[in-house]
Enzyme design. Structure first.
Site, PDB file in Angstrom:
ATOM      1  N   HIS A  89      19.577  41.760 -17.628  1.00 35.37           N
ATOM      2  CA  HIS A  89      18.345  41.357 -18.155  1.00 35.37           C
ATOM      3  C   HIS A  89      17.804  39.798 -17.201  1.00 35.37           C
ATOM      4  O   HIS A  89      16.567  39.667 -17.808  1.00 35.37           O
ATOM      5  CB  HIS A  89      18.432  40.955 -19.718  1.00 35.37           C
ATOM      6  CG  HIS A  89      18.445  42.234 -20.594  1.00 35.37           C
ATOM      7  ND1 HIS A  89      17.451  42.892 -21.152  1.00 35.37           N
ATOM      8  CD2 HIS A  89      19.634  43.259 -20.775  1.00 35.37           C
ATOM      9  CE1 HIS A  89      17.732  43.933 -21.794  1.00 35.37           C
ATOM     10  NE2 HIS A  89      19.386  44.156 -21.378  1.00 35.37           N
ATOM     11  N   ASP A 113      12.918  33.608 -14.232  1.00 29.82           N
ATOM     12  CA  ASP A 113      13.202  34.192 -15.619  1.00 29.82           C
ATOM     13  C   ASP A 113      13.072  35.816 -15.156  1.00 29.82           C
ATOM     14  O   ASP A 113      13.035  36.091 -14.168  1.00 29.82           O
ATOM     15  CB  ASP A 113      11.599  34.290 -16.364  1.00 29.82           C
ATOM     16  CG  ASP A 113      12.093  34.346 -17.868  1.00 29.82           C
ATOM     17  OD1 ASP A 113      12.976  34.863 -18.191  1.00 29.82           O
ATOM     18  OD2 ASP A 113      11.337  33.808 -18.645  1.00 29.82           O
TER      19      ASP A 113
HETATM   20  C1  GDG Z   1      16.059  37.621 -21.641  1.00 26.66           C
HETATM   21  C2  GDG Z   1      15.667  37.325 -20.182  1.00 26.66           C
HETATM   22  C3  GDG Z   1      14.025  38.825 -20.180  1.00 26.66           C
HETATM   23  C4  GDG Z   1      10.200  33.600 -28.464  1.00 26.66           C
HETATM   24  N1  GDG Z   1       9.995  32.680 -29.517  1.00 26.66           N
HETATM   25  C5  GDG Z   1       9.805  33.229 -30.855  1.00 26.66           C
HETATM   26  C6  GDG Z   1      10.084  34.633 -30.517  1.00 26.66           C
HETATM   27  N2  GDG Z   1      10.439  34.814 -29.158  1.00 26.66           N
HETATM   28  C7  GDG Z   1      10.303  36.071 -28.756  1.00 26.66           C
HETATM   29  C8  GDG Z   1       9.133  36.529 -27.759  1.00 26.66           C
HETATM   30  C9  GDG Z   1       9.821  37.673 -26.884  1.00 26.66           C
HETATM   31  C10 GDG Z   1      11.418  37.133 -26.764  1.00 26.66           C
HETATM   32  O1  GDG Z   1      11.633  36.297 -27.905  1.00 26.66           O
HETATM   33  C11 GDG Z   1      11.758  36.305 -25.417  1.00 26.66           C
HETATM   34  O2  GDG Z   1      11.601  37.110 -24.353  1.00 26.66           O
HETATM   35  P1  GDG Z   1      11.824  36.737 -22.878  1.00 26.66           P
HETATM   36  O3  GDG Z   1      11.761  37.931 -22.270  1.00 26.66           O
HETATM   37  O4  GDG Z   1      10.612  35.891 -22.870  1.00 26.66           O
HETATM   38  O5  GDG Z   1      13.034  35.647 -22.812  1.00 26.66           O
HETATM   39  P2  GDG Z   1      14.676  35.840 -23.135  1.00 26.66           P
HETATM   40  O6  GDG Z   1      14.803  35.487 -24.628  1.00 26.66           O
HETATM   41  O7  GDG Z   1      15.197  34.676 -22.292  1.00 26.66           O
HETATM   42  O8  GDG Z   1      15.127  36.985 -22.770  1.00 26.66           O
HETATM   43  C12 GDG Z   1      14.303  37.592 -19.940  1.00 26.66           C
HETATM   44  C13 GDG Z   1      14.614  39.394 -21.597  1.00 26.66           C
HETATM   45  O9  GDG Z   1      15.796  39.014 -21.771  1.00 26.66           O
HETATM   46  C14 GDG Z   1      14.309  41.079 -21.905  1.00 26.66           C
HETATM   47  O10 GDG Z   1      15.011  41.792 -20.838  1.00 26.66           O
HETATM   48  O11 GDG Z   1      12.647  39.340 -20.201  1.00 26.66           O
HETATM   49  O12 GDG Z   1      13.872  37.306 -18.669  1.00 26.66           O
HETATM   50  O13 GDG Z   1      15.849  35.864 -20.006  1.00 26.66           O
HETATM   51  O14 GDG Z   1      10.027  38.848 -27.581  1.00 26.66           O
HETATM   52  O15 GDG Z   1       8.152  36.944 -28.636  1.00 26.66           O
HETATM   53  N3  GDG Z   1       9.848  35.642 -31.608  1.00 26.66           N
HETATM   54  C15 GDG Z   1      10.035  35.062 -32.628  1.00 26.66           C
HETATM   55  N4  GDG Z   1       9.541  33.771 -33.035  1.00 26.66           N
HETATM   56  C16 GDG Z   1       9.666  32.757 -32.173  1.00 26.66           C
HETATM   57  O16 GDG Z   1       9.439  31.585 -32.244  1.00 26.66           O
HETATM   58  N5  GDG Z   1       9.714  35.926 -33.853  1.00 26.66           N
END
Ligand code: GDG
Length: 472
Positions: free
Chosen positions: A160, A368
């Site tokens: 991921h 990322d």
């Molecule tokens: C890993 C990889 C890859 C964030 N703040 C809040 C919240 N979030 C949710 C977002 C989104 C998720 O968390 C974050 O997803 P990301 O993709 O931006 O990043 P990572 O957590 O680092 O995830 C990344 C991912 O895996 C999937 O393969 O894209 O590159 O690092 O859904 O909305 N959700 C809530 N409150 C928050 O304050 N409920």
């Protein structure tokens, strides 16, 4: 297709919609095949009387047709496997931050021990025609450990997070062992073509791998397939969430509160890979360079708490707080605060309302794997009057989302210029960009991601067992 077995560090109950994209995407195929989801229970068991803790206990529960199986970890194993190796070595190095990696020799042993424990506990639960899909950097050695126990089923792995270039990977003591272990899978999936290219270069240069056909490699005495499978969003689910009452309420509240302003939004886990200080400096630079944006633009930055027990995370928290304080102190007016910073988690049901009320999203990680916030922001927009995505070229999403305003987050001046452009982009151009972005997101949604990975995995060749080279 046989029964699907998903293995990941943590599990989500597929019956609960709050579980989010991955669980929702996997839940159909898990349910249809009467699947099994296996991982850590989230429980740490302390050793009784300071002695050696016993083998992690296995818990099995039925969630409809899906079986959830979890194991507990001892404090020592958890600290070495999760905090030490996964998040103290692999996370920083895979995000190109060698300076933050703690190569304490003890961690790799714990990492290996937990992967062996997972293999031992999972092996008796497997059926001959299972298809096993392992997720993320915590579990790279799992296929090798399963193979060593005689597992012959198809095993796939999806990373991921990004995979850095070979010379960065080579800084990890034991990188050759780690990458050999990765080659025990039948299919290895990455988020982007760039990550895939790094993997291919590594195995060619360090392991003299040979390509047998496009995407198929002969390495370490076996054949494996590698490909890019950019993770998508459940577009329909997120749209529904946007129109549901909690998000609609949030939208109305934000529009009411900021009726005279243009909102910019950032939503990230508080992590050094997300480029938060650079983003705030770019925003400050915009206020300096373009005085007409003062009193007009308000940045709402949510930084949800994350891995607070890993030491590198304390510094970034401090830096952010002082940057936000300085920007508000220098530019704020009695009736306008440039930055609203929250070190808190916002309920998932409210997020789409916040996205929709914002004219611009700042998604500017330094690295990322994909970044799902970028995709969520697009889906939450009103197509008649959509907001603009300012996206780092170093997010995996940049390979797909070409109609976003792509920026180099290290270039504060250029990023400030792009934010300014986004704030002033005419409606017609915003609509056009949004239309193309939505097309991409619908074509490559989470179901596409899941189906294409599992389709490729089920077509891989039968396996060799026993991998003596895995022994350290
Ligand atoms: C890993 C990889 C890859 C964030 N703040 C809040 C919240 N979030 C949710 C977002 C989104 C998720 O968390 C974050 O997803 P990301 O993709 O931006 O990043 P990572 O957590 O680092 O995830 C990344 C991912 O895996 C999937 O393969 O894209 O590159 O690092 O859904 O909305 N959700 C809530 N409150 C928050 O304050 N409920």
């Amino acid at each position: 297709m046989g029964r699907l077995v998903v293995v990941s560090n943590r599990l989500a109950d597929p019956r609960k919609t709050a579980a989010g994209g991955l669980a929702v995407a996997l839940s159909d195929v898990l349910q249809a095949t009467g699947g099994l989801w296996f991982g850590w229970s989230g429980k740490i068991v302390e050793a009784a009387d300071g002695g050696v803790p016993g083998e992690g206990e296995l818990h099995v529960q039925q969630a409809g047709p899906v079986k959830l199986a979890t194991v507990d970890l001892s404090r020592e194993d958890h600290d070495a496997y999760y905090l030490g190796y996964s998040n103290g070595v692999l996370w920083p190095v895979f995000h190109y931050r060698l300076d933050l990696a703690d190569f304490d020799a003890g961690y790799i042993g714990g990492y290996r021990r937990v992967n062996q424990l997972f293999a031992r506990k999972l092996m008796p639960l497997l059926q001959p025609d299972d298809i096993i899909w392992v997720h993320d950097y915590h579990l790279i050695p799992l296929a090798g450990e399963l193979r060593a126990l005689g597992c012959t089923q198809h095993i796939g792995f999806f990373l991921h997070i990004p995979l850095p270039p070979p010379l960065i990977l080579a800084a990890i003591p034991g990188h050759d062992w780690l990458m050999r272990a990765l080659c025990s899978y039948d299919l290895v999936g990455f988020q982007s073509e760039a990550d895939l290219a790094h993997f291919e270069r590594y195995i060619q240069v360090e392991a003299h791998a040979q390509q047998v056909e496009p995407g198929h490699w002969r390495a370490f005495g076996r054949t494996l397939q590698a490909g890019a499978f950019p993770i998508g969003l459940d577009v329909v689910e997120f749209k529904n969430l946007t129109h549901a009452s909690e998000a609609a309420e949030m939208y109305e509240r934000m529009r009411g509160e900021y009726s005279r302003r243009k909102l910019l939004v950032g939503v990230d886990r508080l992590d050094y890979s997300k480029g938060l200080p650079q983003r705030l400096r770019a925003f400050r630079h915009m206020l300096e360079q373009y005085p007409e944006t003062r009193n007009v633009a308000t940045l709402v930055q949510i930084a949800s708490p994350s891995r607070e027990d890993v030491s590198a995370y304390g510094d970034i928290l401090h830096e952010l707080e002082s940057l936000c304080g300085a920007i508000n102190g220098n530019f704020g007016e009695l009736d306008w605060m440039p930055v609203r910073y929250m070190h808190r988690t916002v309920a998932r049901a409210r997020l789409p309302g916040l996205y929709r009320a914002s004219r611009v999203a700042l998604v500017t990680p330094l690295r990322d794997g994909m970044n799902l916030v970028a995709k969520e922001f697009i889906v939450a927009q009103d197509p008649a009057d959509p907001g603009v995505l300012v996206l780092s070229r170093f997010a995996g999403a940049a390979e797909q989302l070409k109609e976003a305003l792509l920026v180099n987050p290290y270039d504060v001046e250029a990023t400030a210029g792009a934010i300014h452009l986004a704030l002033h982009m005419p409606r017609e151009e915003r609509q056009e960009r949004h239309r193309s972005l939505m097309r991409t997101l619908k074509e490559h949604d989470v179901q596409w991601w899941c189906d294409s990975f599992l389709d490729a995995l089920s077509k891989t060749e039968a396996k060799e067992t026993g991998t003596p080279w895995l022994r350290l």
